[in-house]
Scaffold this active site. Sequence first.
Site, PDB file in Angstrom:
ATOM      1  N   GLN A  56      -9.675  -3.834   7.727  1.00 11.47           N
ATOM      2  CA  GLN A  56      -8.229  -3.811   8.921  1.00 11.47           C
ATOM      3  C   GLN A  56      -9.124  -2.455   9.595  1.00 11.47           C
ATOM      4  O   GLN A  56      -8.035  -1.949  10.427  1.00 11.47           O
ATOM      5  CB  GLN A  56      -7.088  -3.247   8.261  1.00 11.47           C
ATOM      6  CG  GLN A  56      -6.928  -4.172   7.738  1.00 11.47           C
ATOM      7  CD  GLN A  56      -5.050  -4.394   7.116  1.00 11.47           C
ATOM      8  OE1 GLN A  56      -3.854  -3.944   8.349  1.00 11.47           O
ATOM      9  NE2 GLN A  56      -4.609  -4.387   5.865  1.00 11.47           N
TER      10      GLN A  56
ATOM     11  N   LYS B 218       0.397  -1.368  -0.094  1.00  6.73           N
ATOM     12  CA  LYS B 218       0.160   0.274  -0.192  1.00  6.73           C
ATOM     13  C   LYS B 218       0.719   1.307  -0.099  1.00  6.73           C
ATOM     14  O   LYS B 218       0.658   2.059  -1.293  1.00  6.73           O
ATOM     15  CB  LYS B 218      -1.129  -0.147   1.405  1.00  6.73           C
ATOM     16  CG  LYS B 218      -1.617   1.227   1.016  1.00  6.73           C
ATOM     17  CD  LYS B 218      -2.308   0.844   2.713  1.00  6.73           C
ATOM     18  CE  LYS B 218      -1.107   1.890   3.675  1.00  6.73           C
ATOM     19  NZ  LYS B 218      -2.083   1.725   4.832  1.00  6.73           N
ATOM     20  N   THR B 219       1.602   1.550   1.187  1.00  6.07           N
ATOM     21  CA  THR B 219       2.950   2.373   0.866  1.00  6.07           C
ATOM     22  C   THR B 219       3.143   2.385  -0.819  1.00  6.07           C
ATOM     23  O   THR B 219       3.924   3.378  -0.687  1.00  6.07           O
ATOM     24  CB  THR B 219       3.734   2.499   2.093  1.00  6.07           C
ATOM     25  OG1 THR B 219       2.959   2.042   3.439  1.00  6.07           O
ATOM     26  CG2 THR B 219       3.853   3.576   3.048  1.00  6.07           C
TER      27      THR B 219
ATOM     28  N   ARG C  70       0.528  -9.249  10.692  1.00  7.81           N
ATOM     29  CA  ARG C  70       1.258  -8.965  10.948  1.00  7.81           C
ATOM     30  C   ARG C  70       2.427 -10.223  10.582  1.00  7.81           C
ATOM     31  O   ARG C  70       3.866  -9.283  10.866  1.00  7.81           O
ATOM     32  CB  ARG C  70       1.402  -8.513  12.835  1.00  7.81           C
ATOM     33  CG  ARG C  70       0.243  -7.170  12.891  1.00  7.81           C
ATOM     34  CD  ARG C  70       0.743  -6.134  12.076  1.00  7.81           C
ATOM     35  NE  ARG C  70      -0.749  -6.445  10.990  1.00  7.81           N
ATOM     36  CZ  ARG C  70      -0.785  -5.755   9.506  1.00  7.81           C
ATOM     37  NH1 ARG C  70       0.508  -4.689  10.064  1.00  7.81           N
ATOM     38  NH2 ARG C  70      -1.925  -6.314   9.383  1.00  7.81           N
TER      39      ARG C  70
ATOM     40  N   ASP D 133      -4.720   8.201   2.810  1.00  4.89           N
ATOM     41  CA  ASP D 133      -3.785   6.486   3.369  1.00  4.89           C
ATOM     42  C   ASP D 133      -5.169   6.525   4.304  1.00  4.89           C
ATOM     43  O   ASP D 133      -6.238   7.262   5.002  1.00  4.89           O
ATOM     44  CB  ASP D 133      -2.485   6.825   3.590  1.00  4.89           C
ATOM     45  CG  ASP D 133      -2.172   5.603   4.351  1.00  4.89           C
ATOM     46  OD1 ASP D 133      -2.932   5.000   3.383  1.00  4.89           O
ATOM     47  OD2 ASP D 133      -0.940   5.648   4.988  1.00  4.89           O
ATOM     48  N   GLU D 134      -5.471   5.332   4.404  1.00  3.53           N
ATOM     49  CA  GLU D 134      -5.657   4.651   5.755  1.00  3.53           C
ATOM     50  C   GLU D 134      -7.303   4.455   5.555  1.00  3.53           C
ATOM     51  O   GLU D 134      -7.947   5.448   6.839  1.00  3.53           O
ATOM     52  CB  GLU D 134      -5.029   5.395   7.074  1.00  3.53           C
ATOM     53  CG  GLU D 134      -3.364   4.257   7.011  1.00  3.53           C
ATOM     54  CD  GLU D 134      -3.853   2.990   7.713  1.00  3.53           C
ATOM     55  OE1 GLU D 134      -4.342   2.738   7.494  1.00  3.53           O
ATOM     56  OE2 GLU D 134      -2.334   2.257   8.528  1.00  3.53           O
TER      57      GLU D 134
END
Length: 779
Positions: free
Chosen positions: A252, A35-36, A614, A221-222
Amino acid sequence: MLTEDLKSILNKEQFEAVTYGDGPLLVLAGAGSGKTRVLTYRYAYLVDCRYVPPYNILAITFTNKAAGEMKNRIISILGEGLGDTWIGTFHACCGRILRRHGDAIGYDSHFTIYAESESLETVRTALKHLDLDEKQYPPRMMRAIIGKYKDSMMTPEDVLREAGSYSERVNANVYREYQNILKSSNCMDFDDMILNVVKLFRENQNILDYYRSLFQYILVDEYQDTNRAQHRLVNMLAGRDGNLCVVGDDDQSIYSFRGADIDNILSFEKHHPGAKVIKLEQNYRSTGNILKIANDLIKKNSYRTGKRLWTSSGPGAKAVCRMAADHNEEAEFIAGEIKKRVAQGDASYSDFAVLYRINAVSTGIERVLTRMKIPYRVFGGMKFYDRKEIKDLVAYLRVLANPADEASLRRIINVPKRGIGDTTVDNISIVAGENGIPMFEVIRKIENYPILARSKEKLAGFRDLIVRLGVILADSPTLTEFVQQVIDVTGIALEYENDHTPEGDAKAENIREFLSVTRTFEEGLDEGYESAGAVFPEFLESVSLNTDLDSTGGDDDPDASRVTLTTIHSAKGLEFPVVFIAGLEDGVFPSNQSFEDRGSMDEERRLMYVAVTRAMSQLFLSSCSYRMLYGKTQGYKPSRFLRDIPAEDLELSNSGRGYFDYRPRQSYDFSSSYSDFESVRPLKATAPAPAKTSKPSPVTAAPVRDPASVFPRFISTPPASAATYLTDVEKGERVRHKKFGDGTVTKVEKADNGTVVEIVFDNAGMKRLILEYAKLQAL
DNA sequence: TATATAGTGTTTTTT
DNA sequence: ACACTATATA
């Protein structure tokens, strides 16, 4: 940067997202899907290939850390600086807009930003003004209620208009008084920063037009974590067809308790017809076995866009599930695995993370790690800026910048102790209220107010101190020198140094540590500056908005390899080769507060999904039959999330000492998570409590093999009492809930898992409950 | 005004 | 268990 180069760096979907042209774009980025990478490359692509000046791109993140990383990565991609940018958190960007244009909605540009504790203090003051008892209206609860109103963008007037009960009217009054105090103190809380920009834009078309044309491209973002106000703000700036690119993962979304609204991302296409939607499902982080568990867990949620993570890497090691007798055995298992792997030489301590749902789970693990000499760090403990001594120092600085700041003034008026007590402060407050002036103005002119005659001398001393500090501010060449002077002249470190206790020393040390915060800030400035006063406001803003852990200092060796202990919430966005998820018991994780309605159970499952994803190569899950929580030892059942994982995906590690011989079911049962609501109450700890010593005694730890406890969900639980619960209700009906109290049904709807009833409780606000499980009583 | 004591409430917390 | 806070008391 050439488009051809991007093709070789990015996968097909990533490439498509990065190079997509104008118009709304939704990127649904699964965990670990890069994503980043997409965000940073898209930014760089816009600048380098489409010649968009960085200043015309608004890139919004949720954390300062994310903003900083994004900026650095873009710079390293482009190989050159960006100049002035709009890469920042929602709050940083809004702060910048408000410093510039806040006067249009009645704020002085030196307004102070209140965090949690100052906000709470202000609620207390508001209650006092309204003569309300803190016992009856706990400030924390009132603050939470105000927060909910703000989340839904309601003004005090809106609340009052819609108030149906006495308590709602009280809520509205407290909310209104709270806002009045903030406004007259020239202060805003975090929520206000967003709301005020929305207000600014709504009331000043010209200002909105300016920013709309400034921000040719918007990246967020997010997006799954945005609340209503943030969503509104983004839409105001981007419009329906603007060049808005939002990136996020509905699976998420774990911050609904703070007002995050998963609908914002799920209904993006509805708000922006014709939007391009790109799903990133290829995962570059975890092994196949870990992804299978994650996919199987999350697919039980129905309200989602639906993604399935896949990887081109192999299956990797199976996840290991440990059924422990108690939290000590669990901790020893975790510590043992870490020790073993580090000793074998194929891992270092920093490769491990222990994740848990609630902080309370960490204590037992910390104890054992300490005993076994395993270095660790705990994420999200007491934050640097939350410490009393730092808050005091910051309060001094804030009063200098904004003398109207009442919470800060109250904080320091008697620090260090100078004999100004509550009575005096209350009197000042009353006089200030009567005259409609800030408290500090009253202190400035004490002579005019006879009530304050008795404490005149002391107040004059305080006033002179502040005035003197103001002069020092004007004269200091650097910020650091100035703050050093503030520490010396006020003597706030002195009393700590004098008491020669370890705590006192630590506090004095923290105060000195603050000088490294000022130095770091000064180093970060692009150019030099004339005097402390010139950068002072900017510095205070960075202090208010930088609440994360980066500058906590204190801890000796930041580079030392250590195990990470953290809540799952704080672990979002991180990754570790080896992850332990501890405390997998029903009532702990999922939290017993999530059994009330499906929405929160779904959120718990997303939390579990975040936790699992994670892990890069090895996942450990652990569950205890007995756990001590909040001083009480209770029996617990394995988490439903554990039992939802197909048996073939887990390797059991059973000491034989656990009270449950856990056997996951062989076939997948979709209804399981909701079929056993009746059995969620923790078992009463009638069996002998686990041994207090760290080594569980083999005598007390005899495993129970009663089949009924092996499969507890097959026990038919007799009804708790003869009380009958409602099986159908209708709109408008008054009902009673054992925890939320009395309320009115506002909506009834059939869902596949039962009947969803929406109830507005008189005191607990609006809740959505599943009728079958809610145990509602008629009134 | 400072200190001892009883009472309380504990999910998560990017800014 | 433990930390924070309201209250009682000197």
